[in-house]
Design an enzyme around this catalytic site. Structure first.
Site, mmCIF file in Angstrom:
data_model
loop_
_atom_site.group_PDB
_atom_site.id
_atom_site.type_symbol
_atom_site.label_atom_id
_atom_site.label_comp_id
_atom_site.label_asym_id
_atom_site.label_seq_id
_atom_site.Cartn_x
_atom_site.Cartn_y
_atom_site.Cartn_z
ATOM 1 N N ASN A 1 0.831 -1.066 -0.051
ATOM 2 C CA ASN A 1 0.017 -0.117 -0.077
ATOM 3 C C ASN A 1 0.694 1.309 0.022
ATOM 4 O O ASN A 1 0.469 2.476 -0.580
ATOM 5 C CB ASN A 1 -0.951 0.027 1.198
ATOM 6 C CG ASN A 1 -1.573 1.357 1.679
ATOM 7 O OD1 ASN A 1 -2.216 1.815 0.555
ATOM 8 N ND2 ASN A 1 -1.066 2.202 2.412
ATOM 9 N N SER B 1 -3.995 2.283 -8.888
ATOM 10 C CA SER B 1 -4.970 3.820 -8.996
ATOM 11 C C SER B 1 -5.348 3.640 -10.490
ATOM 12 O O SER B 1 -4.959 2.973 -11.332
ATOM 13 C CB SER B 1 -4.061 4.882 -8.490
ATOM 14 O OG SER B 1 -4.647 5.864 -9.213
ATOM 15 N N TYR C 1 2.734 10.149 -10.888
ATOM 16 C CA TYR C 1 2.099 9.230 -10.027
ATOM 17 C C TYR C 1 1.203 8.257 -10.810
ATOM 18 O O TYR C 1 1.588 6.895 -10.552
ATOM 19 C CB TYR C 1 0.978 10.005 -9.259
ATOM 20 C CG TYR C 1 0.162 9.409 -8.356
ATOM 21 C CD1 TYR C 1 0.734 8.625 -7.147
ATOM 22 C CD2 TYR C 1 -1.143 9.226 -8.498
ATOM 23 C CE1 TYR C 1 0.212 8.126 -6.246
ATOM 24 C CE2 TYR C 1 -1.937 8.370 -7.485
ATOM 25 C CZ TYR C 1 -1.324 7.599 -6.417
ATOM 26 O OH TYR C 1 -2.012 6.911 -5.569
ATOM 27 N N LYS D 1 1.905 4.021 -10.504
ATOM 28 C CA LYS D 1 0.850 3.137 -10.488
ATOM 29 C C LYS D 1 0.603 2.100 -11.429
ATOM 30 O O LYS D 1 -0.042 1.110 -11.489
ATOM 31 C CB LYS D 1 -0.474 3.819 -9.998
ATOM 32 C CG LYS D 1 -0.348 4.568 -8.788
ATOM 33 C CD LYS D 1 -0.268 3.589 -7.492
ATOM 34 C CE LYS D 1 -0.454 4.379 -6.278
ATOM 35 N NZ LYS D 1 -0.128 3.384 -4.826
#
Length: 244
Positions: free
Chosen positions: A86, A137, A150, A154
Site C-alpha cells: 500500500n 490507482s 504518479y 501506479k
C-alpha cells in the site's frame, strides 16, 4: 491457526483502514511505516500470532530492512500469508515542475518498496501459497492533469501485478490489485484542495469511495472466496472510470 498479514504504509489513510479491516477478519497484522514511533521495532512483535495490529517503524524502500522484517515475521509468527503493498508517496506536478529528488523518493517507495516486500513474501510463502495485493490507482489507466509521474508509478504496480501473478502461480501465490479512485484521506487531501474534491465528487456517478471500501476490497481478494482470482485489478471508484 491465526494467519498473518503484512501491510505497508499502514500508519494512516488507506493503509490504516486496511490493517484494521484485516485484523477484524482475524489476521495478525504487521504494519510497516515510518509514521510509527521509532521505538516500535521488530522486538515489539509478539511471540504468537493473534488477531490485532502490530506496528513496526521502518522504511519500505530499504531492502535489507524489509527482508529482515519478513524473516522475523516468518520466524516468530509464521507467514506472512497475505501481503498488501500500500505504501506510496502522492505528489502531483506538471512535467516541467518534476523534481529529481521527489521522483526518486516516489520510485523508492512506490516501486522498489513493492518489489522488496513481494520478494520477501514470496520466499517466505514458498510452495504453501498466499496472497499479494497491490494498491494501484485509476491513474494507471486514465489520464489526469498533473498526475503523469504518479500514474506512471501506479501503472508499474498494475503491470507488476499481472507479471507476478503468472510467475508465482505455480507456488499457489495469488497476486491481485485494488485500484481506488479518489479517496479523501489525509494524504490525498494534502495535494487536492476543497474545490478539487468537489470536482471529483461531481464527476463520480455513485459516490467517492471511503477507506473502508478499499479495505473491504482487499479483504475479499485475500479471502478464500477469491481463491481462483489472480492477475486482476478490482477498480473501486464509484463508477468514475466507466463514465468518462
Amino acid at each position: 491457526m491465526t494467519k498473518v498479514c503484512v501491510v505497508s504504509g499502514s500508519a494512516r489513510g488507506l493503509g490504516a483502514a486496511i490493517a484494521e479491516r484485516m485484523s477484524e477478519a482475524g489476521y495478525a497484522v504487521v504494519g510497516l511505516d515510518l509514521g510509527y514511533p521509532e521505538d516500535r521495532d521488530l522486538s515489539t512483535l509478539p511471540d504468537e500470532a493473534k488477531p490485532g495490529v502490530y506496528p513496526v517503524h521502518g522504511d519500505i524502500s530499504d531492502r535489507d530492512a524489509v527482508l529482515k522484517l519478513v524473516a522475523v515475521v516468518n520466524e516468530r509468527l509464521g507467514g506472512p500469508h497475505v501481503v498488501v503493498n500500500n505504501a506510496a508517496w502522492i505528489h502531483y506536478a506538471l512535467l516541467p515542475d518534476v523534481e529529481e529528488e521527489v521522483l526518486d523518493r516516489m520510485i523508492a517507495i512506490g516501486i522498489k518498496g513493492m518489489v522488496w516486500l513481494s520478494q520477501g513474501a514470496a520466499k517466505a510463502m514458498g510452495d504453501d501459497g498466499g496472497s499479494i495485493i497491490n494498491i494501484t490507482s485509476i491513474t494507471s489507466t486514465t489520464g489526469f492533469p498533473r498526475a503523469t509521474m504518479y500514474g506512471a508509478l501506479k501503472g508499474a504496480g498494475a503491470s507488476m501485478t499481472r507479471q507476478l501473478a503468472v510467475e508465482l502461480a505455480p507456488n499457489g501465490i495469488r497476486v491481485n490489485a485494488v485500484a481506488p479512485g479518489f479517496v479523501p484521506t489525509p494524504g490525498s487531501l494534502d495535494v487536492v484542495d476543497a474545490a478539487g474534491v468537489d470536482r471529483r465528487q461531481s464527476r463520480t456517478p455513485l459516490r467517492l469511495a471511503t477507506p473502508l471500501d478499499i479495505a473491504n476490497a482487499v479483504a475479499f481478494l485475500a479471502s478464500d472466496q477469491a481463491g481462483a482470482i489472480t492477475g486482476q485489478t478490482l477498480v473501486v471508484d464509484g463508477g468514475l472510470t466507466v463514465s468518462l
